[in-house]
Design a protein around this motif. Structure first.
Motif, PDB file in Angstrom:
ATOM      1  N   TYR A   1      -9.177   9.610 -44.842  1.00  0.00           N
ATOM      2  CA  TYR A   1     -10.072   8.856 -43.963  1.00  0.00           C
ATOM      3  C   TYR A   1      -9.475   7.515 -43.581  1.00  0.00           C
ATOM      4  N   MET A   2      -8.864   6.825 -44.556  1.00  0.00           N
ATOM      5  CA  MET A   2      -8.311   5.501 -44.306  1.00  0.00           C
ATOM      6  C   MET A   2      -7.192   5.561 -43.276  1.00  0.00           C
ATOM      7  N   HIS A   3      -6.287   6.532 -43.398  1.00  0.00           N
ATOM      8  CA  HIS A   3      -5.162   6.618 -42.466  1.00  0.00           C
ATOM      9  C   HIS A   3      -5.594   7.157 -41.106  1.00  0.00           C
ATOM     10  N   VAL A   4      -6.625   7.994 -41.077  1.00  0.00           N
ATOM     11  CA  VAL A   4      -7.159   8.438 -39.785  1.00  0.00           C
ATOM     12  C   VAL A   4      -7.759   7.258 -39.036  1.00  0.00           C
ATOM     13  N   CYS A   5      -8.478   6.389 -39.750  1.00  0.00           N
ATOM     14  CA  CYS A   5      -9.050   5.205 -39.112  1.00  0.00           C
ATOM     15  C   CYS A   5      -7.962   4.273 -38.592  1.00  0.00           C
ATOM     16  N   ILE A   6      -6.885   4.104 -39.364  1.00  0.00           N
ATOM     17  CA  ILE A   6      -5.777   3.266 -38.905  1.00  0.00           C
ATOM     18  C   ILE A   6      -5.125   3.891 -37.683  1.00  0.00           C
ATOM     19  N   GLY A   7      -5.013   5.229 -37.658  1.00  0.00           N
ATOM     20  CA  GLY A   7      -4.463   5.898 -36.489  1.00  0.00           C
ATOM     21  C   GLY A   7      -5.310   5.670 -35.254  1.00  0.00           C
ATOM     22  N   PHE A   8      -6.642   5.738 -35.403  1.00  0.00           N
ATOM     23  CA  PHE A   8      -7.532   5.444 -34.282  1.00  0.00           C
ATOM     24  C   PHE A   8      -7.379   4.006 -33.828  1.00  0.00           C
ATOM     25  N   LEU A   9      -7.197   3.095 -34.800  1.00  0.00           N
ATOM     26  CA  LEU A   9      -7.078   1.680 -34.465  1.00  0.00           C
ATOM     27  C   LEU A   9      -5.795   1.413 -33.686  1.00  0.00           C
ATOM     28  N   ILE A  10      -4.696   2.051 -34.107  1.00  0.00           N
ATOM     29  CA  ILE A  10      -3.421   1.849 -33.418  1.00  0.00           C
ATOM     30  C   ILE A  10      -3.455   2.431 -32.017  1.00  0.00           C
ATOM     31  N   SER A  11      -4.042   3.615 -31.885  1.00  0.00           N
ATOM     32  CA  SER A  11      -4.090   4.272 -30.576  1.00  0.00           C
ATOM     33  C   SER A  11      -5.203   3.735 -29.694  1.00  0.00           C
ATOM     34  N   ASP A  12      -6.027   2.811 -30.258  1.00  0.00           N
ATOM     35  CA  ASP A  12      -7.135   2.195 -29.498  1.00  0.00           C
ATOM     36  C   ASP A  12      -8.110   3.240 -28.986  1.00  0.00           C
ATOM     37  N   THR A  13      -8.445   4.212 -29.840  1.00  0.00           N
ATOM     38  CA  THR A  13      -9.418   5.234 -29.475  1.00  0.00           C
ATOM     39  C   THR A  13     -10.280   5.546 -30.675  1.00  0.00           C
ATOM     40  N   ARG A  14     -11.448   6.049 -30.461  1.00  0.00           N
ATOM     41  CA  ARG A  14     -12.355   6.385 -31.551  1.00  0.00           C
ATOM     42  C   ARG A  14     -12.258   7.855 -31.913  1.00  0.00           C
ATOM     43  N   GLY A  15     -11.621   8.666 -31.080  1.00  0.00           N
ATOM     44  CA  GLY A  15     -11.511  10.081 -31.385  1.00  0.00           C
ATOM     45  C   GLY A  15     -12.879  10.745 -31.339  1.00  0.00           C
ATOM     46  N   ASN A  16     -13.029  11.811 -32.092  1.00  0.00           N
ATOM     47  CA  ASN A  16     -14.284  12.533 -32.159  1.00  0.00           C
ATOM     48  C   ASN A  16     -15.213  11.824 -33.141  1.00  0.00           C
ATOM     49  N   SER A  17     -16.395  11.395 -32.667  1.00  0.00           N
ATOM     50  CA  SER A  17     -17.298  10.623 -33.516  1.00  0.00           C
ATOM     51  C   SER A  17     -17.800  11.449 -34.694  1.00  0.00           C
ATOM     52  N   THR A  18     -18.063  12.746 -34.465  1.00  0.00           N
ATOM     53  CA  THR A  18     -18.535  13.603 -35.550  1.00  0.00           C
ATOM     54  C   THR A  18     -17.487  13.715 -36.650  1.00  0.00           C
ATOM     55  N   THR A  19     -16.234  13.904 -36.261  1.00  0.00           N
ATOM     56  CA  THR A  19     -15.147  13.975 -37.248  1.00  0.00           C
ATOM     57  C   THR A  19     -15.024  12.677 -38.014  1.00  0.00           C
ATOM     58  N   HIS A  20     -15.107  11.562 -37.304  1.00  0.00           N
ATOM     59  CA  HIS A  20     -15.007  10.251 -37.957  1.00  0.00           C
ATOM     60  C   HIS A  20     -16.148  10.044 -38.935  1.00  0.00           C
ATOM     61  N   ILE A  21     -17.354  10.428 -38.571  1.00  0.00           N
ATOM     62  CA  ILE A  21     -18.512  10.260 -39.448  1.00  0.00           C
ATOM     63  C   ILE A  21     -18.362  11.100 -40.710  1.00  0.00           C
ATOM     64  N   VAL A  22     -17.956  12.361 -40.546  1.00  0.00           N
ATOM     65  CA  VAL A  22     -17.797  13.247 -41.703  1.00  0.00           C
ATOM     66  C   VAL A  22     -16.709  12.725 -42.634  1.00  0.00           C
ATOM     67  N   LEU A  23     -15.587  12.280 -42.056  1.00  0.00           N
ATOM     68  CA  LEU A  23     -14.490  11.757 -42.881  1.00  0.00           C
ATOM     69  C   LEU A  23     -14.906  10.494 -43.626  1.00  0.00           C
ATOM     70  N   SER A  24     -15.623   9.601 -42.947  1.00  0.00           N
ATOM     71  CA  SER A  24     -16.033   8.362 -43.596  1.00  0.00           C
ATOM     72  C   SER A  24     -17.027   8.624 -44.721  1.00  0.00           C
ATOM     73  N   CYS A  25     -17.994   9.507 -44.486  1.00  0.00           N
ATOM     74  CA  CYS A  25     -18.979   9.821 -45.522  1.00  0.00           C
ATOM     75  C   CYS A  25     -18.323  10.503 -46.715  1.00  0.00           C
ATOM     76  N   ALA A  26     -17.426  11.458 -46.431  1.00  0.00           N
ATOM     77  CA  ALA A  26     -16.751  12.170 -47.518  1.00  0.00           C
ATOM     78  C   ALA A  26     -15.794  11.257 -48.267  1.00  0.00           C
ATOM     79  N   GLY A  27     -15.084  10.385 -47.541  1.00  0.00           N
ATOM     80  CA  GLY A  27     -14.115   9.505 -48.182  1.00  0.00           C
ATOM     81  C   GLY A  27     -14.765   8.481 -49.086  1.00  0.00           C
TER      82      GLY A  27
END
Length: 337
Positions: free
Chosen positions: A268-294
């Protein structure tokens, strides 16, 4: 105001977060309360090592309370400046305090095994209040830096804030209504927290755990060698096999705990950093699931450490046993009547 599509997207994201985090948060809170009561009721556990663990349990309990609010940081919401700061700073403080408490507990147990002769002379034992300040004050100070000016609230361009998966129709007209983690935490703040605080803490915990397992393996070999010299035999005895099997189970348990509790958060941490570098939020559902699980999986670590100790869970076990015996007695009396 938001239009209907924007409002529906925000509500669906919040509903998904609550659906995942509320059961997990409730389980974490209840399990922590059980272990805390076990330590409080057993006077034999009232010593400095268990006080450190009690501080960790309190931090984990607070993390469980804040768990539903941490994934909400990924959603853009209509909040004032002060409310937005509180919504981001307070959960971040609890998370960092939990992580530092976890490092302190691992370090205290690591010294107990690596250097037992100097264990009682540790500075943590000589000054327990100072140790509490060390694990609670720095996280509060660092998490509060955005409130002292290190933020992006007055950034010149907030198209990224307005054009993400959760849109705010009046973001460009009234910036104070757009509450986003990008406005509270600058990129440098996030990089420093992830690669300067969180990742080194996780690697430190992993390193200390690996070192303890290595020392334990050496001590096990010495015991087996001594046992063979006493027995004057070259074959491994049943006792040696049981010791080796116990050590293997310990290694497997530690490995599975790391894979189940730490790997999801690292992903989750590295996916968030990847979104931050690419300046995109990606799929919100995926981000929510990863953050809750992480976040949720990492909060389980103290519970694993506590629930495997029978001294912590014995009061709760006795209480359940009494309730079960009373229920059986009442049931037998009703049948007799």
């Amino acid at each position: 105001m938001m239009d209907s599509n924007d409002s529906h997207a925000l509500l669906s994201g919040e509903h998904l977060i609550y659906a995942i985090t509320i059961p997990l948060s409730t389980s974490i809170i209840l399990a922590n309360l059980v272990i805390i009561m076990g330590i409080a009721w057993n006077r034999q556990l009232h010593n400095t090592p268990n006080y450190f663990f009690l501080s960790l349990l309190v931090a984990d309990l607070c993390t469980g309370v804040a768990l539903p609010f941490i994934p909400l940081m990924g959603l853009n919401r209509e909040l004032s400046f002060s409310s937005c700061l509180v919504a981001h700073i307070f959960p971040n403080f609890l998370f960092l305090a939990f992580l530092l408490n976890l490092v302190m507990v691992h370090y205290e147990r690591y010294i107990c095994i690596v250097d037992p002769l100097h264990y009682n002379n540790l500075w943590m034992h000589r000054s327990f209040p100072l140790a509490l300040l060390v694990v609670w004050t720095p996280p509060l100070l660092y998490a509060s830096l955005p409130a002292f000016g290190w933020n992006n609230w007055t950034g010149p361009d907030w198209n990224g804030c307005c054009a993400s998966t959760t849109l705010l129709s009046n973001c460009s007209e009234n910036r104070t209504t757009c509450c986003s983690y990008r406005r509270v935490f600058p990129n440098a703040f996030i990089y420093l927290e992830v690669y300067g605080l969180v990742l080194p803490a996780i690697l430190t915990i992993a390193g200390m755990t690996g070192r303890v397992l290595w020392i334990t393996r050496g001590q096990l070999k010495d015991i087996c060698r001594l046992h063979r010299s006493v027995e004057r035999g070259s074959q491994a005895s049943d006792q040696e096999q049981r010791l080796n099997l116990r050590y293997t189970r310990c290694v497997v348990a530690v490995s599975l705990t790391f894979l189940a509790c730490w790997v999801p958060y690292l992903i989750y941490m590295h996916v968030c950093i990847g979104f931050l570098i690419s300046d995109t939020r990606g799929n919100s559902t995926t981000h929510i699931v990863l953050s809750c699980a992480g976040i949720g999986s990492m909060a389980v670590v103290p519970l694993v450490l506590g629930l495997v100790n029978r001294q912590y869970t014995e009061p709760a076990y006795k209480l359940v046993q009494k309730l079960r015996d009373r229920w059986r007695t009442q049931g037998s009396e009703e049948v007799a009547v």
